[in-house]
Design a protein around this motif. Structure first.
Motif, PDB file in Angstrom:
ATOM      1  N   LEU A 117      50.730  11.763   0.127  1.00  0.00           N
ATOM      2  CA  LEU A 117      50.426  10.541   0.876  1.00  0.00           C
ATOM      3  C   LEU A 117      51.222   8.784   0.216  1.00  0.00           C
ATOM      4  O   LEU A 117      52.493   8.643   1.191  1.00  0.00           O
ATOM      5  N   LEU A 118      51.541   9.359  -0.979  1.00  0.00           N
ATOM      6  CA  LEU A 118      52.491   8.343  -1.693  1.00  0.00           C
ATOM      7  C   LEU A 118      53.381   8.468  -1.780  1.00  0.00           C
ATOM      8  O   LEU A 118      54.647   8.003  -3.013  1.00  0.00           O
ATOM      9  N   LYS A 119      54.090  10.073  -1.715  1.00  0.00           N
ATOM     10  CA  LYS A 119      55.681  10.039  -1.482  1.00  0.00           C
ATOM     11  C   LYS A 119      56.580  10.292  -1.135  1.00  0.00           C
ATOM     12  O   LYS A 119      57.406   9.374  -1.406  1.00  0.00           O
ATOM     13  N   ARG A 120      55.904   9.036   0.352  1.00  0.00           N
ATOM     14  CA  ARG A 120      56.399   8.601   1.494  1.00  0.00           C
ATOM     15  C   ARG A 120      56.455   6.978   0.961  1.00  0.00           C
ATOM     16  O   ARG A 120      55.473   6.321   0.378  1.00  0.00           O
ATOM     17  N   LYS A 121      57.522   6.478   0.883  1.00  0.00           N
ATOM     18  CA  LYS A 121      58.281   4.865   0.719  1.00  0.00           C
ATOM     19  C   LYS A 121      57.438   3.658   1.102  1.00  0.00           C
ATOM     20  O   LYS A 121      56.941   2.986   0.671  1.00  0.00           O
ATOM     21  N   SER A 122      57.378   3.846   2.279  1.00  0.00           N
ATOM     22  CA  SER A 122      56.589   2.738   3.746  1.00  0.00           C
ATOM     23  C   SER A 122      55.429   3.403   3.074  1.00  0.00           C
ATOM     24  O   SER A 122      54.708   1.582   3.002  1.00  0.00           O
ATOM     25  N   VAL A 123      54.410   3.551   2.716  1.00  0.00           N
ATOM     26  CA  VAL A 123      53.118   4.011   2.815  1.00  0.00           C
ATOM     27  C   VAL A 123      53.261   3.603   1.363  1.00  0.00           C
ATOM     28  O   VAL A 123      51.710   3.178   1.429  1.00  0.00           O
ATOM     29  N   ALA A 124      53.798   4.099   0.442  1.00  0.00           N
ATOM     30  CA  ALA A 124      52.904   3.382  -1.594  1.00  0.00           C
ATOM     31  C   ALA A 124      53.836   1.518  -1.275  1.00  0.00           C
ATOM     32  O   ALA A 124      52.809   0.761  -2.128  1.00  0.00           O
ATOM     33  N   PHE A 125      54.335   1.600  -0.374  1.00  0.00           N
ATOM     34  CA  PHE A 125      54.921   0.018  -0.184  1.00  0.00           C
ATOM     35  C   PHE A 125      53.740  -0.989   0.464  1.00  0.00           C
ATOM     36  O   PHE A 125      53.186  -1.610  -0.237  1.00  0.00           O
ATOM     37  N   GLY A 126      53.078  -0.001   1.986  1.00  0.00           N
ATOM     38  CA  GLY A 126      51.764  -0.814   2.322  1.00  0.00           C
ATOM     39  C   GLY A 126      50.940  -0.625   1.431  1.00  0.00           C
ATOM     40  O   GLY A 126      49.797  -1.817   1.685  1.00  0.00           O
ATOM     41  N   LEU A 127      50.179   0.474   1.201  1.00  0.00           N
ATOM     42  CA  LEU A 127      49.256   0.260   0.345  1.00  0.00           C
ATOM     43  C   LEU A 127      49.739  -1.063  -0.999  1.00  0.00           C
ATOM     44  O   LEU A 127      48.829  -1.250  -1.481  1.00  0.00           O
ATOM     45  N   PHE A 128      50.312  -0.858  -1.531  1.00  0.00           N
ATOM     46  CA  PHE A 128      50.474  -1.581  -2.695  1.00  0.00           C
ATOM     47  C   PHE A 128      50.608  -3.329  -2.512  1.00  0.00           C
ATOM     48  O   PHE A 128      50.084  -4.027  -3.171  1.00  0.00           O
ATOM     49  N   VAL A 129      51.135  -3.794  -0.999  1.00  0.00           N
ATOM     50  CA  VAL A 129      51.038  -4.761  -0.620  1.00  0.00           C
ATOM     51  C   VAL A 129      49.399  -5.149  -0.250  1.00  0.00           C
ATOM     52  O   VAL A 129      49.089  -6.340  -0.846  1.00  0.00           O
ATOM     53  N   LEU A 130      48.550  -3.643   0.125  1.00  0.00           N
ATOM     54  CA  LEU A 130      46.789  -4.477   0.242  1.00  0.00           C
ATOM     55  C   LEU A 130      46.376  -4.544  -1.029  1.00  0.00           C
ATOM     56  O   LEU A 130      45.186  -5.046  -0.816  1.00  0.00           O
ATOM     57  N   VAL A 131      47.088  -3.711  -1.845  1.00  0.00           N
ATOM     58  CA  VAL A 131      46.072  -3.811  -3.056  1.00  0.00           C
ATOM     59  C   VAL A 131      46.398  -5.162  -3.520  1.00  0.00           C
ATOM     60  O   VAL A 131      45.628  -6.319  -4.460  1.00  0.00           O
ATOM     61  N   VAL A 132      47.445  -5.523  -3.432  1.00  0.00           N
ATOM     62  CA  VAL A 132      48.179  -7.274  -3.822  1.00  0.00           C
ATOM     63  C   VAL A 132      47.033  -7.913  -3.105  1.00  0.00           C
ATOM     64  O   VAL A 132      47.168  -8.778  -4.059  1.00  0.00           O
ATOM     65  N   PHE A 133      46.488  -7.751  -2.404  1.00  0.00           N
ATOM     66  CA  PHE A 133      46.328  -9.226  -1.035  1.00  0.00           C
ATOM     67  C   PHE A 133      44.891  -9.172  -1.554  1.00  0.00           C
ATOM     68  O   PHE A 133      43.567 -10.216  -1.505  1.00  0.00           O
ATOM     69  N   VAL A 134      44.215  -8.210  -1.840  1.00  0.00           N
ATOM     70  CA  VAL A 134      42.580  -7.564  -1.943  1.00  0.00           C
ATOM     71  C   VAL A 134      42.297  -8.549  -3.586  1.00  0.00           C
ATOM     72  O   VAL A 134      41.535  -9.267  -4.173  1.00  0.00           O
ATOM     73  N   LEU A 135      43.790  -7.883  -4.699  1.00  0.00           N
ATOM     74  CA  LEU A 135      43.386  -9.283  -5.720  1.00  0.00           C
ATOM     75  C   LEU A 135      43.134  -9.696  -5.929  1.00  0.00           C
ATOM     76  O   LEU A 135      42.392 -11.135  -5.853  1.00  0.00           O
ATOM     77  N   LEU A 136      44.759 -10.493  -5.418  1.00  0.00           N
ATOM     78  CA  LEU A 136      44.807 -12.243  -4.999  1.00  0.00           C
ATOM     79  C   LEU A 136      43.576 -12.342  -4.435  1.00  0.00           C
ATOM     80  O   LEU A 136      42.950 -14.141  -4.946  1.00  0.00           O
ATOM     81  N   ALA A 137      43.307 -12.491  -3.655  1.00  0.00           N
ATOM     82  CA  ALA A 137      41.396 -12.921  -2.995  1.00  0.00           C
ATOM     83  C   ALA A 137      40.432 -12.823  -3.336  1.00  0.00           C
ATOM     84  O   ALA A 137      40.152 -14.049  -2.998  1.00  0.00           O
ATOM     85  N   ALA A 138      40.507 -11.487  -4.156  1.00  0.00           N
ATOM     86  CA  ALA A 138      39.136 -11.566  -5.192  1.00  0.00           C
ATOM     87  C   ALA A 138      38.452 -12.466  -5.917  1.00  0.00           C
ATOM     88  O   ALA A 138      37.980 -13.090  -6.471  1.00  0.00           O
ATOM     89  N   PHE A 139      40.403 -12.317  -7.134  1.00  0.00           N
ATOM     90  CA  PHE A 139      40.378 -13.705  -7.826  1.00  0.00           C
ATOM     91  C   PHE A 139      40.681 -15.181  -7.371  1.00  0.00           C
ATOM     92  O   PHE A 139      42.098 -15.495  -8.640  1.00  0.00           O
ATOM     93  N   ALA A 140      41.167 -15.322  -6.370  1.00  0.00           N
ATOM     94  CA  ALA A 140      41.561 -16.678  -5.930  1.00  0.00           C
ATOM     95  C   ALA A 140      41.845 -17.879  -6.701  1.00  0.00           C
ATOM     96  O   ALA A 140      41.963 -18.723  -6.998  1.00  0.00           O
ATOM     97  N   PRO A 141      39.260 -17.617  -6.891  1.00  0.00           N
ATOM     98  CA  PRO A 141      39.234 -18.945  -7.962  1.00  0.00           C
ATOM     99  C   PRO A 141      40.211 -19.277  -9.623  1.00  0.00           C
ATOM    100  O   PRO A 141      39.950 -20.411  -9.628  1.00  0.00           O
ATOM    101  N   TRP A 142      40.105 -17.702  -9.963  1.00  0.00           N
ATOM    102  CA  TRP A 142      41.028 -18.364 -10.833  1.00  0.00           C
ATOM    103  C   TRP A 142      42.344 -18.089 -11.443  1.00  0.00           C
ATOM    104  O   TRP A 142      42.719 -18.779 -12.219  1.00  0.00           O
TER     105      TRP A 142
END
Length: 290
Positions: A21-46
């Protein structure tokens, strides 16, 4: 021993699937953006240097800079902090809608597809609900139940459950006629066991793919409801309310709508990309063409 070997085999297959799945650059980009959103949301207060709720009239409509990265709104509140905290709510709404609509849709789809006596009734109900535009039905439900976070989640779950129910029903109609289901019935295995162990297990792929699209649609619909003033309380930061407030300052404080708008675009687009990738990998007909 057999269970251990099965678990190891499943783990290897899962790792191989993720690598493909990660061999597809578009999917890897989508997953990366999702992970960034989740991390930013989780650690927003800090992460945020300023409060998302503190008013500072002296700093109202401050352009983006070193102190306020995304600028401030009409009340001097930090747009960066409010964008991150709004992301927490959007992800919460999206995940909750996916879970609740999946429960409703799977139950209705299995019942309609497995029991012929219930098929006509449930199928007509699904068709009737899907005849209404999603946003109009959501607005009607929220207006009837009263605007609140729980109301938005329930309304959107009711709106999107028929989509999943139709997919589950169509697949169940095919699976119930297969030889292994008939063999299980002839052996006297209970109907509930057959539906959960034999039918539902073969529906994981289409359900997973549809869930990613429902997640994206739920985020977009929640922003639309908040934009119209039918979401959560106006004091709670959401991407929709931030864009609605920034309409009055287009041309003079574009950052008020720019950053929450970009957040919506990136979140929805990344989920759609991941959903497309999962569909291509899990559908044998599409996978053959890759």
């Amino acid at each position: 021993m057999a269970d251990t070997q099965t678990a190891d085999s499943s783990g290897r297959e899962g790792a191989k699937f993720i690598r493909q799945l990660l061999k597809r650059k578009s999917v890897a980009f989508g997953l990366f953006v999702l992970v960034v959103f989740v991390l930013l949301a989780a650690f927003a207060p800090w992460i945020t240097p300023h409060s998302a709720y503190k008013l500072s009239i002296a700093h109202r409509l401050t352009p983006p800079g070193a102190e306020y990265w995304f600028g401030t709104d009409e009340f001097g509140r930090d747009v960066f902090a409010r964008t991150l905290f709004a992301g927490r709510l959007s992800l919460l709404v999206g995940a909750s809608v996916v879970v609740l609509s999946a429960v409703i849709g799977i139950v209705l789809g299995l019942l309609a597809g497995f029991f012929k006596s219930l098929d006509t009734i449930i199928a007509r109900l699904i068709d009737a609900m899907m005849a209404f535009p999603d946003i109009l039905l959501a607005i009607a439900l929220v207006a009837a139940l009263g605007p609140s976070l729980m109301t938005v989640i329930v309304a959107l779950s009711i709106v999107y459950a028929p989509r999943l129910a139709r997919i589950v029903r169509a697949s169940t109609l095919v699976i119930r006629e297969l030889p292994f289901v008939e063999a299980a019935q002839s052996m006297g295995i209970s109907t509930g066991h057959i539906m959960t162990r034999h039918v539902l297990r073969n529906l994981v792929s289409p359900i997973l793919v549809q869930a990613t699209f429902l997640f994206a649609n739920a985020i977009l619909a929640e922003a639309g409801l908040s934009f119209l003033g039918l979401g959560v309380s106006p004091e709670v930061p959401t991407w929709g309310t931030m864009i609605a407030a920034g309409r009055q300052y287009l041309g003079s404080a574009d950052w008020m709508t720019l950053f929450p708008g970009l957040a919506i675009i990136l979140a929805v687009l990344s989920l759609q990309i991941v959903g497309d990738g999962l569909r291509d990998m899990l559908d044998p007909r599409l996978k053959k063409d890759l």
